[in-house]
Design an enzyme around this catalytic site. Structure first.
Site, short mmCIF file in Angstrom:
data_model
loop_
_atom_site.label_atom_id
_atom_site.label_comp_id
_atom_site.label_asym_id
_atom_site.label_seq_id
_atom_site.Cartn_x
_atom_site.Cartn_y
_atom_site.Cartn_z
N SER A 140 0.80 -1.22 0.00
CA SER A 140 0.00 0.00 0.00
C SER A 140 0.84 1.27 0.00
CB SER A 140 -0.93 0.02 1.22
OG SER A 140 -1.87 -1.01 1.16
N GLU A 362 -9.88 7.78 2.76
CA GLU A 362 -9.50 6.37 2.63
C GLU A 362 -10.42 5.46 3.43
OE1 GLU A 362 -5.83 3.23 3.37
OE2 GLU A 362 -6.13 4.91 4.74
N ASP A 367 -9.01 -3.50 3.41
CA ASP A 367 -7.76 -4.26 3.29
C ASP A 367 -7.52 -5.14 4.52
OD1 ASP A 367 -4.86 -4.56 2.16
OD2 ASP A 367 -4.55 -3.77 4.19
N HIS A 409 -4.56 -1.44 -4.49
CA HIS A 409 -4.19 -2.77 -4.95
C HIS A 409 -5.38 -3.69 -4.75
CE1 HIS A 409 -4.02 -3.98 -0.75
NE2 HIS A 409 -3.29 -2.90 -0.51
#
Length: 552
Positions: A140, A362, A367, A409
């Site tokens: 990240s 964010e 994640d 990602h």
């Protein structure tokens, strides 16, 4: 811009005529999103009625006709992006987006497959190649930096190009430094802000303002013993160095990295990520000293009460570590959610501001849930980000605001089997007629699974097994055919790992607003930074010919 050609009723007719007037007055594609957001009512009715409608030839031809009519009316907005909002779903793979869309619809009692997340209404999109300069499957830190600076770098680092050496603190003295969109914006007098559900010193938010050879150097006690003078930890850089010290809004978790170790000696506090400050500097007090006109907050109530007419800046740290997951918020009334922080940030950034702003939002715990093998929790976190995007769309003018939603990602989660349309996305592979797809052991299996991760550990060897082959193995936490996985159900995985890994596949870029049409194919991840630069006329592309006639 889009106007539907379907006239449902007199109210719909009046609504469409109103949008035609708006098109005449604005001439930009923000109406694409306005129209689709206005259609939430009809779309919800359509989804709810799926069981009674017939999706036959007539239905799909009409649907296609409408979609083509809308696409043919798309216009480019080539004006100045006074504001830029980039929303990053950390680890939000395309599979996560697809599963979250289904989850969203099903949670609302609708058909999940035809439901949309807010950003799926955006008129322009592309794909992002996420590799690092030294890694096929990225982390990240380097991916975030690629987006924010327009320059790829090495795994686990940010703030420098690939001349930086991971873990080599002395290489920071000679490596080539690279600025980010926050630097570019501040030079032009724009306001800047960061909102995250992770620690504010975590990889993605930190890549906006810090420079480091190791993303884990979040506090001084994590720095190597041979750290040279002038090289500092990430928390220090946020408070004491540019561009961090000039951020107007900073909201997230991670108070521990700002807190002197001695402050905690008389309490029962247990460090959550072992990052108390050994230099005994209270960085939150230091921030307040440096920003006497700013407001520091630690609770949701104080965040809601923060007033941009009384305070010029806003700094909030709401947890020692990461902000709790959305499903953990019950009973945590004083811990703000992502949408709360986003709303507060926009309130401050929009106030008394004729120069514009750049804001990072964010959804960082998508994640983390994936790493833990908790697929349903990752979908819940994606919907938390979806609500934040909805709040953004309600509080910005898309004729002058570029909004980008993307991921840093992917992950290895997939949707598999052959489930029917009505199958619970959190459940097993099941047909709408009641048929349940069995695995080779005759057991049902979940729609969501991982290529690797901790879910493998739920495999067991049968007692008194008569074979030494795979047939001697069974999964002890199989879902029942009528049950759905909880937020902490450990989904199956194919390879045993304590933490599931990132994926190396491309991720999506969705965009609306000025110059959003530049996203049009499979791009290098760095292209995102370049689009922000050219759209806002800041940074490396501020001297583009188009910018000469666009005054901020």
């Amino acid at each position: 811009m889009i106007v539907s050609m379907r006239w449902w009723s007199v109210p719909s007719l009046l609504s469409n005529l109103f949008l035609l007037v708006l098109i005449h007055r604005t001439g930009s594609d923000e109406l694409h999103v306005a129209r689709l957001r206005q259609e939430d009512g009809p779309r919800q009715r359509r989804d709810a009625d799926r069981g009674t409608r017939t999706e036959d030839k007539k239905f799909w031809l009409a649907q296609g006709e409408q979609a083509i009519a809308e696409a043919l009316q798309l216009n480019r907005n080539e004006g100045l992006a006074k504001n830029v909002v980039i929303v990053v779903g950390d680890g939000m793979s395309l599979g996560t987006v697809a599963a979250a869309r289904v989850y969203k619809g099903q949670m609302a009692g609708k058909d999940g497959t035809s439901t949309s997340l807010h950003w799926e209404a955006f008129p322009h999109l592309g794909l992002s190649r996420t590799y690092n300069t030294d890694a096929m499957v990225p982390d990240s830190a380097a991916t975030a930096f690629a987006m924010f600076s327009g320059v790829k770098t090495n795994y686990f680092t940010f703030g420098f190009d690939n001349s930086i050496s991971k873990n080599d603190v002395r290489s920071q003295l000679t490596a080539t430094k690279v600025d980010t969109v926050m630097d570019w914006a501040q030079r032009e007098g724009m306001k800047t802000g960061i909102v995250t559900t992770t620690r504010i010193t975590h990889a993605t938010p930190a890549a906006m303002y810090a420079k480091t050879a190791n993303r884990d150097w979040e506090c001084d006690s994590k720095m190597p013993a041979d750290t040279p003078q002038g090289v500092h930890d990430i928390a220090y850089q946020l408070v004491e160095q540019s561009p961090g010290q000039y951020l107007d809004v900073v909201l997230g978790g991670g108070l521990e990295a700002f807190t002197p170790a001695s402050n905690m000696s008389s309490t029962a506090f247990t460090p959550t990520f072992d990052c108390l400050r050994s230099d005994e500097v209270d960085l939150t007090a230091r921030w307040q000293h440096l920003n006497p006109e700013g407001k520091y907050v630690e609770t949701r109530s104080d965040l809601k009460a923060a007033d941009p007419t009384k305070s010029k800046k806003l700094f909030g740290l709401f947890s020692w570590d990461h902000i709790p997951y959305h499903d953990e918020h019950s009973g945590l009334s004083e811990t703000p959610r992502l949408v709360d922080m986003t709303e507060a940030a926009l309130k401050f950034l929009n106030h008394d501001n004729d120069r514009g702003f750049v804001l990072l939002v964010e959804g960082g715990r998508i994640d983390h849930a994936h790493h833990d093998g908790y697929a349903v929790r990752s979908l819940s976190e994606t919907l938390e980000m979806d609500r934040a995007v909805g709040n953004i769309l309600d509080n910005v003018d898309l004729s002058e605001t570029l909004v980008i939603v993307t991921a840093d990602h992917s992950h290895t989660m997939t949707m598999g089997g052959y489930p029917g349309r009505k199958a619970d996305i959190a459940g097993v592979v099941k047909g709408d007629d009641g048929w349940v797809m069995p695995d080779m052991n005759g057991h049902p299996f979940s729609i969501l699974s991982y290529a690797n991760g901790p879910g493998f550990t739920n495999l067991r060897v049968k007692e008194n097994a008569s074979t030494s082959s795979w047939e001697a193995i069974y999964r002890f936490n199989n879902l029942h055919q009528d049950h759905a996985a909880s937020h902490t159900y450990l989904q199956p995985s194919g390879v045993p790992l304590s933490s599931e890994t990132h994926g190396g596949d491309d991720v999506g870029i969705w965009s609306v607003g000025p110059m959003a049409h530049l996203f049009h194919k499979t791009h290098e991840q760095t292209f995102i930074g370049h689009v922000m630069s050219v759209a806002a006329c800041i940074g490396p592309h501020k001297h583009q010919p188009r910018c000469q006639n666009l005054a901020r």
